[in-house]
Motif scaffolding. Structure first.
Motif, PDB file in Angstrom:
ATOM      1  N   GLU A  47     -11.837   6.318  -5.599  1.00 58.90           N
ATOM      2  CA  GLU A  47     -11.681   5.090  -6.840  1.00 58.90           C
ATOM      3  C   GLU A  47     -10.618   5.878  -7.916  1.00 58.90           C
ATOM      4  O   GLU A  47     -10.400   7.260  -7.856  1.00 58.90           O
ATOM      5  CB  GLU A  47     -12.682   5.004  -7.875  1.00 58.90           C
ATOM      6  CG  GLU A  47     -13.752   4.301  -6.976  1.00 58.90           C
ATOM      7  CD  GLU A  47     -15.214   3.904  -7.732  1.00 58.90           C
ATOM      8  OE1 GLU A  47     -14.926   4.324  -8.817  1.00 58.90           O
ATOM      9  OE2 GLU A  47     -16.128   3.070  -7.476  1.00 58.90           O
ATOM     10  N   GLN A  49      -6.799   4.580 -10.206  1.00 59.07           N
ATOM     11  CA  GLN A  49      -5.301   4.151  -9.821  1.00 59.07           C
ATOM     12  C   GLN A  49      -4.353   4.744 -11.147  1.00 59.07           C
ATOM     13  O   GLN A  49      -4.745   5.045 -12.007  1.00 59.07           O
ATOM     14  CB  GLN A  49      -5.264   2.573  -9.845  1.00 59.07           C
ATOM     15  CG  GLN A  49      -5.733   1.912 -11.262  1.00 59.07           C
ATOM     16  CD  GLN A  49      -5.568   0.371 -11.147  1.00 59.07           C
ATOM     17  OE1 GLN A  49      -6.038  -0.255 -10.129  1.00 59.07           O
ATOM     18  NE2 GLN A  49      -5.293  -0.295 -12.056  1.00 59.07           N
ATOM     19  N   THR A  56       2.202   0.459  -9.015  1.00 59.51           N
ATOM     20  CA  THR A  56       0.818   0.910  -9.257  1.00 59.51           C
ATOM     21  C   THR A  56       0.070   1.630  -8.104  1.00 59.51           C
ATOM     22  O   THR A  56       0.426   0.918  -6.884  1.00 59.51           O
ATOM     23  CB  THR A  56      -0.312  -0.192  -9.489  1.00 59.51           C
ATOM     24  OG1 THR A  56       0.282  -0.804 -10.831  1.00 59.51           O
ATOM     25  CG2 THR A  56      -1.643   0.171  -9.576  1.00 59.51           C
ATOM     26  N   LEU A  57      -0.309   2.666  -8.011  1.00 59.99           N
ATOM     27  CA  LEU A  57      -0.706   3.380  -6.881  1.00 59.99           C
ATOM     28  C   LEU A  57      -2.327   3.427  -7.063  1.00 59.99           C
ATOM     29  O   LEU A  57      -2.746   3.944  -7.952  1.00 59.99           O
ATOM     30  CB  LEU A  57      -0.234   4.768  -6.633  1.00 59.99           C
ATOM     31  CG  LEU A  57       1.418   5.145  -6.524  1.00 59.99           C
ATOM     32  CD1 LEU A  57       1.469   6.406  -6.040  1.00 59.99           C
ATOM     33  CD2 LEU A  57       1.394   4.130  -5.018  1.00 59.99           C
ATOM     34  N   ARG A  58      -2.908   2.947  -5.996  1.00 59.27           N
ATOM     35  CA  ARG A  58      -4.492   2.979  -5.973  1.00 59.27           C
ATOM     36  C   ARG A  58      -5.039   3.715  -4.568  1.00 59.27           C
ATOM     37  O   ARG A  58      -4.735   3.557  -3.587  1.00 59.27           O
ATOM     38  CB  ARG A  58      -4.908   1.590  -5.782  1.00 59.27           C
ATOM     39  CG  ARG A  58      -6.505   1.558  -6.036  1.00 59.27           C
ATOM     40  CD  ARG A  58      -6.709  -0.264  -6.027  1.00 59.27           C
ATOM     41  NE  ARG A  58      -6.199  -0.902  -7.231  1.00 59.27           N
ATOM     42  CZ  ARG A  58      -5.018  -1.690  -6.903  1.00 59.27           C
ATOM     43  NH1 ARG A  58      -4.578  -2.014  -5.608  1.00 59.27           N
ATOM     44  NH2 ARG A  58      -4.661  -2.524  -7.783  1.00 59.27           N
ATOM     45  N   THR A  60      -7.784   4.707  -2.327  1.00 55.47           N
ATOM     46  CA  THR A  60      -8.993   3.949  -1.938  1.00 55.47           C
ATOM     47  C   THR A  60      -9.958   4.676  -1.072  1.00 55.47           C
ATOM     48  O   THR A  60     -11.228   4.452  -0.772  1.00 55.47           O
ATOM     49  CB  THR A  60      -8.362   2.748  -1.176  1.00 55.47           C
ATOM     50  OG1 THR A  60      -7.804   3.217   0.480  1.00 55.47           O
ATOM     51  CG2 THR A  60      -7.635   1.827  -1.828  1.00 55.47           C
ATOM     52  N   LEU A  73      -3.722   5.263   0.256  1.00 50.37           N
ATOM     53  CA  LEU A  73      -3.292   4.566  -1.107  1.00 50.37           C
ATOM     54  C   LEU A  73      -2.920   3.055  -0.664  1.00 50.37           C
ATOM     55  O   LEU A  73      -2.669   2.894   0.555  1.00 50.37           O
ATOM     56  CB  LEU A  73      -2.115   5.360  -1.662  1.00 50.37           C
ATOM     57  CG  LEU A  73      -2.318   6.756  -1.776  1.00 50.37           C
ATOM     58  CD1 LEU A  73      -0.680   7.449  -2.204  1.00 50.37           C
ATOM     59  CD2 LEU A  73      -3.153   7.162  -2.781  1.00 50.37           C
ATOM     60  N   GLU A  74      -3.003   2.225  -1.831  1.00 51.73           N
ATOM     61  CA  GLU A  74      -2.462   0.950  -1.770  1.00 51.73           C
ATOM     62  C   GLU A  74      -1.498   0.963  -2.985  1.00 51.73           C
ATOM     63  O   GLU A  74      -1.735   1.409  -3.976  1.00 51.73           O
ATOM     64  CB  GLU A  74      -3.667  -0.039  -1.885  1.00 51.73           C
ATOM     65  CG  GLU A  74      -4.488  -0.224  -0.662  1.00 51.73           C
ATOM     66  CD  GLU A  74      -5.292  -1.433  -0.824  1.00 51.73           C
ATOM     67  OE1 GLU A  74      -5.508  -1.706  -1.793  1.00 51.73           O
ATOM     68  OE2 GLU A  74      -5.884  -1.629   0.314  1.00 51.73           O
ATOM     69  N   TRP A 156       2.379   9.496 -11.307  1.00 45.06           N
ATOM     70  CA  TRP A 156       1.162   9.034 -10.819  1.00 45.06           C
ATOM     71  C   TRP A 156       0.202   9.922 -10.651  1.00 45.06           C
ATOM     72  O   TRP A 156       0.381  10.791  -9.796  1.00 45.06           O
ATOM     73  CB  TRP A 156       1.400   8.024  -9.690  1.00 45.06           C
ATOM     74  CG  TRP A 156       2.163   6.980  -9.885  1.00 45.06           C
ATOM     75  CD1 TRP A 156       1.999   5.645 -10.372  1.00 45.06           C
ATOM     76  CD2 TRP A 156       3.637   6.924  -9.609  1.00 45.06           C
ATOM     77  NE1 TRP A 156       3.040   4.982 -10.343  1.00 45.06           N
ATOM     78  CE2 TRP A 156       4.113   5.607  -9.894  1.00 45.06           C
ATOM     79  CE3 TRP A 156       4.761   7.961  -9.119  1.00 45.06           C
ATOM     80  CZ2 TRP A 156       5.466   5.312  -9.634  1.00 45.06           C
ATOM     81  CZ3 TRP A 156       5.984   7.558  -9.099  1.00 45.06           C
ATOM     82  CH2 TRP A 156       6.385   6.451  -9.356  1.00 45.06           C
ATOM     83  N   LEU A 158      -3.754  11.137  -9.746  1.00 47.76           N
ATOM     84  CA  LEU A 158      -4.913  10.498  -9.229  1.00 47.76           C
ATOM     85  C   LEU A 158      -5.854  11.700  -8.868  1.00 47.76           C
ATOM     86  O   LEU A 158      -5.589  12.446  -8.313  1.00 47.76           O
ATOM     87  CB  LEU A 158      -4.606   9.691  -7.734  1.00 47.76           C
ATOM     88  CG  LEU A 158      -3.665   8.518  -7.975  1.00 47.76           C
ATOM     89  CD1 LEU A 158      -3.116   7.924  -6.469  1.00 47.76           C
ATOM     90  CD2 LEU A 158      -4.412   7.233  -8.702  1.00 47.76           C
TER      91      LEU A 158
END
Length: 257
Positions: A47, A49, A56-58, A60, A73-74, A156, A158
């Motif tokens: 989890e 982002q 935006t980088l999420r 997953t 990543l999404e 970014w 994470l």
């Protein structure tokens, strides 16, 4: 002791001047399990982002081994038009990965279609224990449909959560060359080969300036094939190929050289 399982690297003649080569590998451990495919999600859910510059980088999911850390990543880039052109794809350069990881290759995937997030896979340096790590991305490269390219800077950041029992995932099986065969025109040297929880990694050198023109595939005796996920030349020398962690005897088939 090397088991009786045999791994084979085979070059297939292509066009007039192409050469064939075969290298047999003996694995320390065999197995009858079906090979894992590069699924949409990796086994360990993640989890988190981060957003910067309209992107935006999420994070997953992830997977871990003694040779690499794989993260999925999404990416969303709705607000990152370049010169009035909407992005059709994006990528994370190898040099843009910072924090607790080093990138082992550039990102894979990244197509932006139908307004959906773009899936990206990063192959990162392996972890050695269960501590949380920070993945930092300093730059994202974007591409319009007409080839126009531009970059957006981050960072970014994470957090990658590592499973507490990660030690069991870190085993690496070296694969040794049992034999090398090929025509006089091309000599093939197996530099290294290994199988881990996430991949099969093979480094091969070719003589005479021979260069593979496409990524080879792993082929099982039943005919099933598994394409390589990466091709990288190490300077001016050998080539590194990455494949899914296929169990049992397989053949590495080169197409065009």
């Amino acid at each position: 002791m090397v088991s009786s399982r045999q791994w084979v690297i085979a070059g297939v003649a292509a066009l007039v001047a192409a050469a064939a080569a075969a290298t047999a590998l003996g694995a320390f451990r065999g197995g009858d399990a079906e090979p894992r495919k590069l699924a949409d999600e990796f086994p360990y859910a993640q989890e988190g982002q981060a957003a910067a510059g309209g992107i935006t980088l999420r994070l997953t999911s992830a997977d871990f081994s003694g040779t690499a850390t794989l993260v999925r990543l999404e990416a969303e880039a709705g607000g990152s038009a370049g010169g009035g052109k909407a992005p059709a794809a994006l990528a994370i350069p190898r040099s843009a990965v910072r924090g607790d990881f080093a990138a082992l290759s550039a990102s894979m995937g990244g197509a932006l279609t139908g307004g959906k997030p773009a899936p990206l896979i990063l192959r990162l340096s392996p972890v050695t224990d269960a501590r949380e790590r920070v993945l930092e991305v300093a730059q994202v490269d974007l591409y319009a449909a007409d080839g126009t390219a531009w970059s957006v800077t981050g960072p970014w950041r994470l957090t990658v959560r590592v499973p507490g029992d990660v030690d069991r995932l870190l085993r690496v099986e070296p694969l040794k060359a049992a034999a090398v065969q090929g025509p006089a025109a091309v000599q093939v040297q197996l530099i290294s080969a290994a199988r881990s929880n996430t991949e099969v990694e093979v480094v091969v050198a070719f003589s005479g300036g021979a260069v593979p023109l496409d990524v080879p595939v792993l082929r099982r005796p039943d005919g099933a094939t598994f394409p390589g996920a990466a091709l990288e030349r190490l300077g001016d020398g050998p080539f590194r190929f990455i494949f899914p962690p296929v169990e049992g005897p397989v053949t590495l088939v080169f197409g065009h050289m």
